[in-house]
Enzyme design. Structure first.
Site, PDB file in Angstrom:
ATOM      1  N   ASN A 151       0.852  -1.190   0.000  1.00 22.63           N
ATOM      2  CA  ASN A 151       0.000   0.000   0.000  1.00 22.63           C
ATOM      3  C   ASN A 151       0.886   1.236   0.000  1.00 22.63           C
ATOM      4  OD1 ASN A 151      -1.917   1.962   0.303  1.00 22.63           O
ATOM      5  ND2 ASN A 151      -2.697   1.244   2.278  1.00 22.63           N
ATOM      6  N   ASN A 156      -6.038   6.492  -1.281  1.00 20.68           N
ATOM      7  CA  ASN A 156      -7.033   5.871  -2.162  1.00 20.68           C
ATOM      8  C   ASN A 156      -7.598   4.572  -1.583  1.00 20.68           C
ATOM      9  OD1 ASN A 156      -5.120   3.851  -2.611  1.00 20.68           O
ATOM     10  ND2 ASN A 156      -4.587   4.537  -4.666  1.00 20.68           N
ATOM     11  N   ASP A 157      -7.405   4.360  -0.285  1.00 25.83           N
ATOM     12  CA  ASP A 157      -7.847   3.100   0.309  1.00 25.83           C
ATOM     13  C   ASP A 157      -9.363   2.936   0.282  1.00 25.83           C
ATOM     14  OD1 ASP A 157      -5.241   2.497   0.831  1.00 25.83           O
ATOM     15  OD2 ASP A 157      -5.374   2.677   3.012  1.00 25.83           O
ATOM     16  N   GLY A 177      -5.850  -2.543   1.190  1.00 23.31           N
ATOM     17  CA  GLY A 177      -5.287  -1.265   0.760  1.00 23.31           C
ATOM     18  C   GLY A 177      -4.144  -1.310  -0.231  1.00 23.31           C
ATOM     19  N   ASP A 179      -2.086  -1.387  -3.687  1.00 24.24           N
ATOM     20  CA  ASP A 179      -2.438  -0.616  -4.883  1.00 24.24           C
ATOM     21  C   ASP A 179      -1.364  -0.723  -5.963  1.00 24.24           C
ATOM     22  OD1 ASP A 179      -0.418   1.140  -3.860  1.00 24.24           O
ATOM     23  OD2 ASP A 179      -1.933   2.249  -2.744  1.00 24.24           O
ATOM     24  N   ASP A 344      -9.286 -15.894 -17.235  1.00 27.31           N
ATOM     25  CA  ASP A 344      -9.876 -16.517 -16.058  1.00 27.31           C
ATOM     26  C   ASP A 344     -11.046 -17.421 -16.453  1.00 27.31           C
ATOM     27  OD1 ASP A 344     -10.267 -16.555 -13.048  1.00 27.31           O
ATOM     28  OD2 ASP A 344     -12.225 -15.777 -13.682  1.00 27.31           O
ATOM     29  N   GLU A 373      -6.794 -20.154 -17.906  1.00 30.02           N
ATOM     30  CA  GLU A 373      -6.956 -20.952 -16.695  1.00 30.02           C
ATOM     31  C   GLU A 373      -7.934 -22.092 -16.984  1.00 30.02           C
ATOM     32  OE1 GLU A 373      -8.650 -20.579 -12.137  1.00 30.02           O
ATOM     33  OE2 GLU A 373      -9.662 -19.598 -13.811  1.00 30.02           O
TER      34      GLU A 373
END
Length: 626
Positions: A151, A156-157, A177, A179, A344, A373
């Site tokens: 973080n 920007n949390d 948090g 980023d 994914d 995947e």
């Protein structure tokens, strides 16, 4: 009746006169009505490029009652609005444009007039920038769950206008948090480890009320989640990687979105989704896709059922949606210089669409690396998704996440050797490589963001951990490690826990394991082991792309060679808890009698015409011809 003084009356007359004057002047100015202020709620894609191989562009406009408007484009050169397509929902309109091959970069106006508001939208066509893309066998991938890595920007949390707010590092399924800036700040760490490609779990907006940290339930296809940063910061990450000679892998999802996505909450057309009266979950049974005897009922449940309650299943057979998904893929690749895509839940979308998607993406970017995947069991299942003659037609992807190797390595180090179990499973898994046209393009791993941490899986046995790393970095394929492997993260219970915070990634952390001083002796040993193995692999092309010759395991001992016309390496491991030896004479085809075995790493000895392996020992040797 109210009476006033002369002074008060004069002041009153002045105020009234001034007011009338202001109103008169204001009436002469251009009126800034609500309709004139209005802009479209969403424009997808938000911009495009000239010089693309496909001359067609479909722009999805989302705004209240926008289908009641008439559309035209203004100030455009070499661009034609060929069709305005109304949709089931009046809040959407699809604009079909044709961009001529000679069109230049420009900004034109999308003009919309009517009950949905009078809107003049500036749409930009940009100039393309040449970029070299792709992964190959020289690469080593570093997989990160961004919310749990570092973080760097606490501001920007959390955002009050998002459905999940706050951070709680003590709660495994809350946001913590991490980023994009945190990843940028620790690129040195990745390079020190020998990583050449970064694969973050999805960074797109996930404005979901629960478990939004993992990133797999998109709520906007064209926007980085603000809690990770911004689109511009993502471009900075890409540029920073490329300036170091590293590569960026984007994690993409086509099977589903989050139920807070505007495309679901305000559907363009119900045909964009597989909808049910009651929640209907996929069976997760991939064999029905190739089973000659499968029922249509089972096939439909597999492909059309929802992955989870908060993940609406997309109907890729819908042509509008199909084009939308393909275009947004191309937009990210072009805008951010993406080198590879990891797909994914590849087994769950419509497979005909996935083949079309890959074919069209590859037509635009032939050098882009695509790997999917496929969390499946058995070689036939895995190979079917890659195509290579087993599937109904080519799939146009390059590789898969090799779950069969994952299962085999874990079994080799945790189960006793039997005819098919233990290290025999690893031998048999490689023996099945004939099923793939290019097994060397498979992405190999011993754990990931969905699986128990490898160190924990082998019961924190460092000798077994070490053998797993040796296998991963010396076998065929493109190896991938999950962040924290280098410091022996070992959680095995639950997604929230295996996606642990990296100590030192948060200001005020008691420990900082990004530094050598912060790691304990065993963690240092693990870190240095990975550094040694990635360097060995980087310095010896034969370990990246050489041929493999393996020998049938005996008494828990597994020996294989990587060789080409220039070099030969021998890798030996003993998975048993007893000392063992193998006669050197059995390897004469790769170790001639006049050759020497130069020890590179490990605790295996060569003496008296035999390979001597201590319990849970390993050895890497280079064959030196006299």
């Amino acid at each position: 009746m109210l009476y006033t003084s002369k002074n008060q009356q004069s002041k009153s007359f002045f105020n009234v006169g001034f007011t009338f004057l202001c109103l008169a002047v204001f009436s002469l100015l251009p009126q800034n009505t609500e309709a004139q202020k209005k802009q479209f709620t969403h424009v997808d894609p938000p911009h495009w490029w000239v010089g693309m191989k496909n001359a067609n562009l479909e722009i999805l406009i989302h705004s209240k009652d926008i289908a009641l408007n008439t559309f035209e484009i203004k100030d455009a050169s070499g661009v034609v609005l060929s069709k305005v397509e109304k949709m089931q929902n009046p809040n959407y309109t699809m604009l079909h444009l044709k961009i001529s091959g000679g069109a230049q970069a420009q900004t034109f106006i999308i003009s919309a007039r009517g009950k949905g508001g009078n809107i003049q939208y500036k749409y930009e066509l940009k100039t393309r920038k040449p970029v070299t893309r792709g992964l190959d066998n020289s690469d080593v991938i570093y997989l990160i769950t961004p919310d749990r890595f570092a973080n760097a920007d606490p501001t920007n949390d959390s955002f009050k206008n998002m459905t999940q707010t706050g951070v709680d590092r003590n709660e495994p399924y809350a946001r913590h948090g991490g980023d994009i800036q945190g990843m940028i700040n620790h690129l040195d760490h990745m390079q020190e480890l020998g990583m050449t490609a970064l694969w973050p779990n999805p960074l797109l907006e996930n404005n979901q009320p629960k478990e939004s940290y993992h990133g797999y339930a998109f709520t906007d296809f064209y926007k980085i989640d603000p809690r990770f940063g911004s689109n511009q910061l993502y471009k900075t990450l890409s540029d920073s990687l490329h300036s170091r000679g590293m590569k960026l892998i984007q994690d993409v999802v086509y099977n589903h979105i989050g139920n807070e996505h505007y495309l679901y909450k305000d559907m363009p057309d119900k045909g964009w989704f597989h909808l049910y009266d009651t929640f209907t979950q996929t069976s997760y049974r991939d064999p029905v896709l190739y089973d000659l005897y499968a029922s249509e009922y089972d096939k439909n449940i597999m492909t059309d059922g929802w992955f989870d309650k908060h993940m609406p299943d997309l109907n890729q057979q819908n042509e509008q949606l199909a084009v939308y998904l393909i275009q947004q893929t191309i937009w990210w690749i072009e805008a951010f210089g993406i080198d590879a895509l990891r797909i994914d839940t590849y087994a769950y979308p419509d497979q005909a669409f996935m083949r079309r998607w890959a074919k069209e993406v590859k037509a635009q970017y032939p050098d882009l690396f695509l790997f999917a995947e496929t969390w499946v069991h058995g070689h036939p299942s895995q190979a079917w998704f890659l195509g290579d003659g087993l599937g109904p037609e080519p799939n146009y992807i390059d590789g898969l996440t090799d779950f069969q190797i994952y299962f085999a390595i874990n079994d080799a180090l945790t189960k006793k050797q039997e005819w098919t179990d233990g290290v025999s499973k690893l031998y048999n898994t490689l023996a099945a490589d004939y099923i793939y046209a290019h097994p060397e393009k498979m992405v190999t791993f011993v754990d990931n963001h969905d699986l128990a941490r490898f160190h924990g899986y082998v019961n924190k046995n460092f000798e077994k951990f070490r053998m797993g790393m040796v296998l991963l970095f010396t076998m065929r394929g493109i190896p991938s490690i999950y962040y924290g492997t280098e410091i022996l993260m070992n959680a095995t219970d639950g997604h929230g826990k295996i996606r642990q915070d990296f100590p030192g990634g948060w200001q005020g952390d008691a420990e900082n394991k990004f530094t050598a001083q912060g790691r304990n002796p065993e963690e240092t040993q693990a870190f240095d082991l990975i550094v040694s193995l990635t360097k060995l692999r980087a310095d010896n092309k034969v370990l990246q792309s050489g041929k493999t010759t393996q020998y049938i395991p005996k008494d828990g001992v597994y020996i294989y060679f990587r060789h080409d016309e220039n070099d030969t390496f021998m890798v030996s491991i003993n998975t048993s808890d007893k000392n063992a030896e193998q006669p050197l004479s059995k390897f004469v085809e790769l170790v001639p009698e006049d050759a020497a075995l130069e020890p590179i790493m490990g605790n295996v000895n060569i003496e008296f015409g035999a390979v001597h392996l201590p319990a849970l020992g390993y050895g890497i040797f280079k064959v030196v011809k006299q």
